[in-house]
Write a protein that holds these residues in place. Structure first.
Motif, PDB file in Angstrom:
ATOM      1  N   ILE A 272     -21.475 -69.470 -28.096  1.00  6.83           N
ATOM      2  CA  ILE A 272     -21.134 -68.571 -26.991  1.00  6.83           C
ATOM      3  C   ILE A 272     -21.710 -69.101 -25.688  1.00  6.83           C
ATOM      4  CG2 ILE A 272     -21.499 -66.245 -26.056  1.00  6.83           C
ATOM      5  CD1 ILE A 272     -21.311 -65.165 -28.885  1.00  6.83           C
ATOM      6  N   GLY A 273     -22.881 -69.733 -25.742  1.00  7.15           N
ATOM      7  CA  GLY A 273     -23.460 -70.350 -24.548  1.00  7.15           C
ATOM      8  C   GLY A 273     -22.583 -71.456 -24.007  1.00  7.15           C
ATOM      9  N   ARG A 274     -22.035 -72.265 -24.902  1.00 15.63           N
ATOM     10  CA  ARG A 274     -21.116 -73.331 -24.484  1.00 15.63           C
ATOM     11  C   ARG A 274     -19.850 -72.740 -23.862  1.00 15.63           C
ATOM     12  NH1 ARG A 274     -20.503 -78.627 -27.772  1.00 15.63           N
ATOM     13  NH2 ARG A 274     -22.608 -79.453 -27.692  1.00 15.63           N
ATOM     14  N   PHE A 275     -19.336 -71.694 -24.495  1.00 10.62           N
ATOM     15  CA  PHE A 275     -18.142 -71.027 -23.976  1.00 10.62           C
ATOM     16  C   PHE A 275     -18.394 -70.488 -22.574  1.00 10.62           C
ATOM     17  CE2 PHE A 275     -16.197 -66.758 -23.495  1.00 10.62           C
ATOM     18  CZ  PHE A 275     -14.872 -67.136 -23.332  1.00 10.62           C
ATOM     19  N   LEU A 276     -19.564 -69.876 -22.352  1.00 12.51           N
ATOM     20  CA  LEU A 276     -19.897 -69.335 -21.040  1.00 12.51           C
ATOM     21  C   LEU A 276     -19.997 -70.436 -19.992  1.00 12.51           C
ATOM     22  CD1 LEU A 276     -22.617 -66.683 -21.987  1.00 12.51           C
ATOM     23  CD2 LEU A 276     -20.231 -66.259 -21.325  1.00 12.51           C
ATOM     24  N   TYR A 277     -20.601 -71.572 -20.356  1.00  9.32           N
ATOM     25  CA  TYR A 277     -20.711 -72.665 -19.394  1.00  9.32           C
ATOM     26  C   TYR A 277     -19.328 -73.170 -18.996  1.00  9.32           C
ATOM     27  CZ  TYR A 277     -21.434 -77.185 -17.284  1.00  9.32           C
ATOM     28  OH  TYR A 277     -21.374 -78.252 -16.405  1.00  9.32           O
ATOM     29  N   ARG A 278     -18.451 -73.371 -19.984  1.00  8.46           N
ATOM     30  CA  ARG A 278     -17.100 -73.870 -19.691  1.00  8.46           C
ATOM     31  C   ARG A 278     -16.347 -72.894 -18.787  1.00  8.46           C
ATOM     32  NH1 ARG A 278     -14.589 -77.571 -23.038  1.00  8.46           N
ATOM     33  NH2 ARG A 278     -12.691 -76.328 -23.026  1.00  8.46           N
ATOM     34  N   LEU A 296     -14.890 -61.158 -21.678  1.00  5.75           N
ATOM     35  CA  LEU A 296     -15.540 -62.316 -22.284  1.00  5.75           C
ATOM     36  C   LEU A 296     -15.382 -62.278 -23.800  1.00  5.75           C
ATOM     37  CD1 LEU A 296     -18.855 -62.537 -20.206  1.00  5.75           C
ATOM     38  CD2 LEU A 296     -16.909 -64.090 -20.076  1.00  5.75           C
ATOM     39  N   TYR A 297     -15.562 -61.114 -24.378  1.00 10.56           N
ATOM     40  CA  TYR A 297     -15.415 -60.954 -25.825  1.00 10.56           C
ATOM     41  C   TYR A 297     -13.987 -61.270 -26.261  1.00 10.56           C
ATOM     42  CZ  TYR A 297     -15.175 -58.545 -30.361  1.00 10.56           C
ATOM     43  OH  TYR A 297     -14.975 -58.235 -31.689  1.00 10.56           O
ATOM     44  N   THR A 305     -18.531 -58.337 -34.167  1.00 10.12           N
ATOM     45  CA  THR A 305     -18.281 -57.079 -33.465  1.00 10.12           C
ATOM     46  C   THR A 305     -18.624 -57.224 -31.987  1.00 10.12           C
ATOM     47  OG1 THR A 305     -20.528 -56.242 -33.842  1.00 10.12           O
ATOM     48  CG2 THR A 305     -18.864 -55.804 -35.554  1.00 10.12           C
ATOM     49  N   PHE A 306     -18.072 -56.349 -31.176  1.00  8.76           N
ATOM     50  CA  PHE A 306     -18.363 -56.365 -29.740  1.00  8.76           C
ATOM     51  C   PHE A 306     -19.848 -56.094 -29.503  1.00  8.76           C
ATOM     52  CE2 PHE A 306     -18.325 -53.933 -25.605  1.00  8.76           C
ATOM     53  CZ  PHE A 306     -18.183 -55.056 -24.803  1.00  8.76           C
ATOM     54  N   LYS A 307     -20.448 -55.230 -30.323  1.00 12.99           N
ATOM     55  CA  LYS A 307     -21.868 -54.921 -30.179  1.00 12.99           C
ATOM     56  C   LYS A 307     -22.719 -56.161 -30.404  1.00 12.99           C
ATOM     57  CE  LYS A 307     -25.495 -51.892 -32.014  1.00 12.99           C
ATOM     58  NZ  LYS A 307     -25.801 -50.805 -32.988  1.00 12.99           N
ATOM     59  N   ARG A 311     -25.094 -58.364 -27.716  1.00 11.98           N
ATOM     60  CA  ARG A 311     -26.490 -58.689 -27.997  1.00 11.98           C
ATOM     61  C   ARG A 311     -26.761 -60.171 -27.730  1.00 11.98           C
ATOM     62  NH1 ARG A 311     -29.667 -60.967 -31.581  1.00 11.98           N
ATOM     63  NH2 ARG A 311     -27.896 -61.632 -32.866  1.00 11.98           N
ATOM     64  N   ILE A 312     -25.845 -61.033 -28.176  1.00 13.45           N
ATOM     65  CA  ILE A 312     -26.007 -62.475 -27.951  1.00 13.45           C
ATOM     66  C   ILE A 312     -25.905 -62.803 -26.468  1.00 13.45           C
ATOM     67  CG2 ILE A 312     -25.039 -64.760 -28.433  1.00 13.45           C
ATOM     68  CD1 ILE A 312     -24.079 -63.654 -31.127  1.00 13.45           C
ATOM     69  N   LEU A 313     -24.961 -62.147 -25.769  1.00 17.05           N
ATOM     70  CA  LEU A 313     -24.825 -62.371 -24.324  1.00 17.05           C
ATOM     71  C   LEU A 313     -26.129 -62.050 -23.602  1.00 17.05           C
ATOM     72  CD1 LEU A 313     -21.342 -61.056 -23.087  1.00 17.05           C
ATOM     73  CD2 LEU A 313     -22.061 -63.398 -23.512  1.00 17.05           C
ATOM     74  N   ARG A 314     -26.737 -60.952 -23.954  1.00 20.65           N
ATOM     75  CA  ARG A 314     -27.964 -60.530 -23.262  1.00 20.65           C
ATOM     76  C   ARG A 314     -29.128 -61.478 -23.563  1.00 20.65           C
ATOM     77  NH1 ARG A 314     -25.677 -55.016 -24.274  1.00 20.65           N
ATOM     78  NH2 ARG A 314     -25.172 -54.230 -22.168  1.00 20.65           N
ATOM     79  N   ARG A 315     -29.148 -62.058 -24.748  1.00 24.09           N
ATOM     80  CA  ARG A 315     -30.187 -63.037 -25.059  1.00 24.09           C
ATOM     81  C   ARG A 315     -30.006 -64.295 -24.210  1.00 24.09           C
ATOM     82  NH1 ARG A 315     -31.586 -64.184 -31.200  1.00 24.09           N
ATOM     83  NH2 ARG A 315     -33.148 -65.369 -30.044  1.00 24.09           N
TER      84      ARG A 315
END
Length: 347
Positions: A272-278, A296-297, A305-307, A311-315
């Motif tokens: 997900i971090g890679r996806f956000l950077y791209r 984003l989801y 799940t979206f929940k 959680r991963i996004l906030r980390r």
């Protein structure tokens, strides 16, 4: 004959021949004299990004893994890193055409993204869906193709074709991975998944005559592959053929739209971090962009799940150690928002 000119396109990278040798000599001389200014600038940016995040990553897991041993050595064979994004493929680059999980193979699954002008559908075979880490091999081929095409347009080399045949050690070096036996064997599975992950798209456009037409097309992430093994049974060379649409965007477009990728992209650990950077690289560029957590989801193709996704996004936001961009959560009318901002936007 050695003196004859090729009758058609040559392998990607072969057109760099003497140019790579020149770069090796220059890099070696520059390294000895300690005057490699570009490397210094890159190190300053990396150090600054990491220092800014050093306080928060102590409380949460970092998004950036440690580089492998020997990673700091100059490698002349690696051109600048590029990511592809053109008018025709912009919507595809804004969604994940690969899985973001290392554990969930998603064999035989389909991910469908509904867009304003159509849809994108990603389907996988029995070997599993290609991952965002598998896609590093495609990025390497695109980087060398872009470099070769730039030289061809300048009259300094032959036009490259769609075939890319790197040494396995060069692939691992480019992707900033350890040069071990398992890593080499994993590249075979990478080729299989890239070749059996199919991307189909249907989009509605206005033709030159003003008529509205709907175009449907599809292709695997790579058209074919071949793995050459040594007498020990370990992969030694990999040969892949780029998808036709990728090749056309770079080799036939008058002004190919490519984006540089920070070297630390390959050290981002969570998918997900890679996806956000791209996504930030595409949407924010040198400024900023804002996305809702829900969008984003939806665009990540996440199977969780979206929940859990939130959680991963906030980390990742709390660690705030992605290359080039700072991440912040904001309140929106319909839910939480993520602000992606280039670190030099206010400087």
């Amino acid at each position: 004959m050695s003196g004859e000119k090729p009758s058609g396109p040559v392998q990607i990278g072969m057109t760099l021949g003497d140019y790579l040798v020149e770069r090796l000599k220059a890099a070696q001389a520059s390294q000895e004299q300690g005057e490699e200014e570009q490397s210094k600038k890159s190190r300053r940016l990396i150090d600054r990004d990491h220092n800014e995040a050093s306080q928060v990553v102590k409380s949460v897991g970092p998004s950036i893994r440690k580089p492998p041993k020997g990673d700091n050595q100059t490698d002349f064979f690696i051109p600048a890193l590029y990511d592809v994004g053109t008018r025709d493929s912009r919507s595809i680059m804004d969604v994940a055409v690969f899985r973001l999980s290392k554990r969930d193979r998603r064999a035989g699954e389909v991910i469908r993204y509904e867009l304003t002008d159509g849809y994108v559908e990603v389907s996988s075979g029995s070997a599993g869906m290609a991952s965002i880490w598998d896609y590093d091999l495609v990025l390497m081929a695109i980087s060398h193709l872009t470099e070769s095409m730039n030289r061809f347009r300048e009259g300094k080399g032959d036009k490259p074709g769609r075939v890319f045949r790197p040494h396995v050690a060069d692939v691992l070096k480019f992707c900033r991975r350890a040069d071990g036996g398992k890593q080499k064997d994993d590249l075979v599975e990478t080729c299989i998944r890239l070749n059996t992950t199919h991307v189909a798209m249907q989009r509605t456009r206005k033709a030159k005559n003003g008529r509205v037409v709907t175009i449907s097309e599809g292709e695997a992430l790579i058209s074919r592959y071949k793995v050459v093994k040594s007498e020990t049974g370990r992969p030694e060379y990999i040969e892949i053929e780029l998808a036709d649409w990728m090749y056309r965007e770079i080799a036939e477009g008058k002004n190919p739209d490519v984006l540089t990728v920070h070297p630390d992209y390959f050290l981002i650990d969570p998918g997900i971090g890679r996806f956000l950077y791209r996504l930030a690289r595409r949407a924010a560029g040198k400024t900023e962009a804002k996305w809702s957590f829900k969008v984003l989801y939806d665009r990540s193709g996440s199977a969780g799940t979206f929940k859990e996704f939130c959680r991963i996004l906030r980390r990742i936001i709390e660690a705030n150690d992605l290359p080039e961009y700072t991440l912040q959560e904001e309140e929106g009318q319909s839910g939480p928002l993520m602000l992606m901002k280039h670190r030099e936007a206010d400087t």
